[in-house]
Design a protein around this motif. Sequence first.
Motif, mmCIF file in Angstrom:
data_model
loop_
_atom_site.group_PDB
_atom_site.id
_atom_site.type_symbol
_atom_site.label_atom_id
_atom_site.label_comp_id
_atom_site.label_asym_id
_atom_site.label_seq_id
_atom_site.Cartn_x
_atom_site.Cartn_y
_atom_site.Cartn_z
ATOM 1 N N TYR A 118 -2.711 -1.072 0.345
ATOM 2 C CA TYR A 118 -3.753 -2.072 0.563
ATOM 3 C C TYR A 118 -4.970 -1.783 -0.311
ATOM 4 O O TYR A 118 -5.355 -0.618 -0.497
ATOM 5 C CB TYR A 118 -4.187 -2.081 2.024
ATOM 6 C CG TYR A 118 -3.128 -2.557 2.993
ATOM 7 C CD1 TYR A 118 -2.576 -3.827 2.864
ATOM 8 C CD2 TYR A 118 -2.699 -1.737 4.030
ATOM 9 C CE1 TYR A 118 -1.611 -4.273 3.754
ATOM 10 C CE2 TYR A 118 -1.738 -2.174 4.929
ATOM 11 C CZ TYR A 118 -1.195 -3.447 4.783
ATOM 12 O OH TYR A 118 -0.239 -3.876 5.657
ATOM 13 N N LYS A 119 -5.582 -2.874 -0.772
ATOM 14 C CA LYS A 119 -6.778 -2.743 -1.601
ATOM 15 C C LYS A 119 -7.961 -2.231 -0.792
ATOM 16 O O LYS A 119 -8.749 -1.420 -1.280
ATOM 17 C CB LYS A 119 -7.125 -4.092 -2.234
ATOM 18 C CG LYS A 119 -8.303 -4.034 -3.199
ATOM 19 C CD LYS A 119 -8.508 -5.379 -3.869
ATOM 20 C CE LYS A 119 -9.659 -5.308 -4.873
ATOM 21 N NZ LYS A 119 -9.337 -4.405 -6.002
ATOM 22 N N ASP A 120 -8.075 -2.679 0.447
ATOM 23 C CA ASP A 120 -9.196 -2.260 1.282
ATOM 24 C C ASP A 120 -8.680 -1.507 2.508
ATOM 25 O O ASP A 120 -7.478 -1.438 2.760
ATOM 26 C CB ASP A 120 -10.030 -3.467 1.709
ATOM 27 C CG ASP A 120 -11.515 -3.143 1.746
ATOM 28 O OD1 ASP A 120 -11.847 -1.942 1.939
ATOM 29 O OD2 ASP A 120 -12.342 -4.063 1.592
ATOM 30 N N THR A 121 -9.589 -0.948 3.261
ATOM 31 C CA THR A 121 -9.250 -0.061 4.371
ATOM 32 C C THR A 121 -8.411 -0.779 5.426
ATOM 33 O O THR A 121 -8.837 -1.802 5.976
ATOM 34 C CB THR A 121 -10.539 0.466 5.030
ATOM 35 O OG1 THR A 121 -11.368 1.060 4.025
ATOM 36 C CG2 THR A 121 -10.200 1.512 6.089
ATOM 37 N N SER B 203 -4.180 -1.094 -4.635
ATOM 38 C CA SER B 203 -3.918 -0.243 -3.453
ATOM 39 C C SER B 203 -4.857 0.963 -3.492
ATOM 40 O O SER B 203 -4.447 2.098 -3.300
ATOM 41 C CB SER B 203 -2.453 0.200 -3.416
ATOM 42 O OG SER B 203 -2.114 0.923 -4.588
ATOM 43 N N GLU B 204 -6.123 0.659 -3.747
ATOM 44 C CA GLU B 204 -7.117 1.722 -3.911
ATOM 45 C C GLU B 204 -7.416 2.473 -2.615
ATOM 46 O O GLU B 204 -7.797 3.642 -2.644
ATOM 47 C CB GLU B 204 -8.419 1.136 -4.476
ATOM 48 C CG GLU B 204 -8.333 0.668 -5.926
ATOM 49 C CD GLU B 204 -7.844 -0.766 -6.068
ATOM 50 O OE1 GLU B 204 -7.923 -1.298 -7.180
ATOM 51 O OE2 GLU B 204 -7.397 -1.354 -5.060
ATOM 52 N N SER B 205 -7.289 1.800 -1.495
ATOM 53 C CA SER B 205 -7.728 2.395 -0.231
ATOM 54 C C SER B 205 -6.621 3.034 0.583
ATOM 55 O O SER B 205 -6.884 3.913 1.401
ATOM 56 C CB SER B 205 -8.430 1.331 0.629
ATOM 57 O OG SER B 205 -9.583 0.842 -0.021
ATOM 58 N N TYR B 206 -5.389 2.560 0.370
ATOM 59 C CA TYR B 206 -4.294 3.044 1.227
ATOM 60 C C TYR B 206 -2.963 2.846 0.504
ATOM 61 O O TYR B 206 -2.635 1.731 0.078
ATOM 62 C CB TYR B 206 -4.288 2.282 2.547
ATOM 63 C CG TYR B 206 -3.068 2.498 3.426
ATOM 64 C CD1 TYR B 206 -2.909 3.677 4.151
ATOM 65 C CD2 TYR B 206 -2.089 1.515 3.544
ATOM 66 C CE1 TYR B 206 -1.795 3.864 4.969
ATOM 67 C CE2 TYR B 206 -0.990 1.687 4.371
ATOM 68 C CZ TYR B 206 -0.835 2.868 5.076
ATOM 69 O OH TYR B 206 0.252 3.054 5.887
#
Length: 433
Positions: A194-197, A238-241
């Motif tokens: 996922y991009k965000d948390t 998928s920076e956050s997860y």
Amino acid sequence: MSDSCASVEQAYQLARERYASLGVDTEQALARLATIPISLHCWQGDDVVGFEQSGDELGGGLAVTGNYPGKANTPDELRSDLELAYSLIPGKHRLNLHAIYGEFGSHVPDRNEIDTDHFTGWIDWAKDQQIGLDFNPTYFAHPKANDGLTLAHPDKAIRDFWIEHGIACRKIGAAMGQATGTACVTNSWIPDGYKDTPADRKSPRLRLLDSLDKVFAEKFDPQIHLDAVESKLFGIGSESYVVGSHEFYLGYAITRQTLLCLDAGHFHPTEGIADKFSSVLMHVPEMLLHVSRGVRWDSDHVVTYTDDLQAIALELVRGDYLARTHIGLDYFDASINRIAAWAIGTRNMLKALLMALLEPTEQLIAYEQSGDFTARLALMEEAKVLPFGAVWDYHCLKSEAPVGMAWLNKVKDYEQSTLLSREAECSAASVNA
């Protein structure tokens, strides 16, 4: 014997004596190096495009930059480029294929319908070249991966599609190993994240666990096929997860006794993978390395002769892990000649291994065990300026590979004779279309 060959031989004899004074047998090191295959990654040759011609963007945190002329557009062009690359590299090596590189003809099957017939040309070529093959499912650049989830997708139909793809790829890998007589390592990496948390980290990992167990349900003879699983810290989108974290796959590899793939560019920028080998190999049977070079947020620069690369090679030799480690490369650069990128990266990997094999390791360990850390440090530093280059040049000469920068002349000649004309033909076809 030419003057240049004679000078290489003379320099080697002097280097051999210097190493011998420290208890290092250069002939033994060279003999060992000649037995270590490096798996070249096919996707450097065409910027991870493959031969589906679907037009889908890469996705999955992958991006290739640059537009150097002459990329391969067909399997035959890619094989021609690879043959030149192999001729520039001392030793006998392997090829690592992705599932999108099949020869599909006029009807391109969906990913869950591919089979060994689509890779017969690659198998025949590998047998002719006397090289081994490795394989990878392609869990990206597909409409069913556009939202960044595949084997961990909440939609069972989409998960089942990718499970079928993984099963098909393992069967193809086993057929490759059977045909070539050397075990094919089929490595599974997915871009899921996922991009965000996220609010729920647990459920995607439970789904991934179940999917992987279904993919790996059929057992194959390890003499012809081996499974590996690969983590990644983050990707674009998928920076956050990331579902398949290092901890997830480490646990999976230990409990299922698969290979664990460690990619040098898939961890924190200051985190080296060499320190992980001695821990990982206590618990898994074998290990796969994807040797790459991370630069800031990109994990896939051409391998250069860095401290990190030397640390990888030294730990493989010092720990006696070479027999349990499969070494492959993983990077893509379209800003320079693609064949040169293969040659530079693979020659550097081999240089690092040779440097490690030439280290006076036994003496270093003896100093360490006696508590003489002063002598250990002093010898480690002196070893860095031993005449390693002379031994490398001699290895290239004896392997009938170009010595020094001579390999670049062959690349430039091929660029003029083949790559530029290939680019011109592509441009003409585009205009006519």
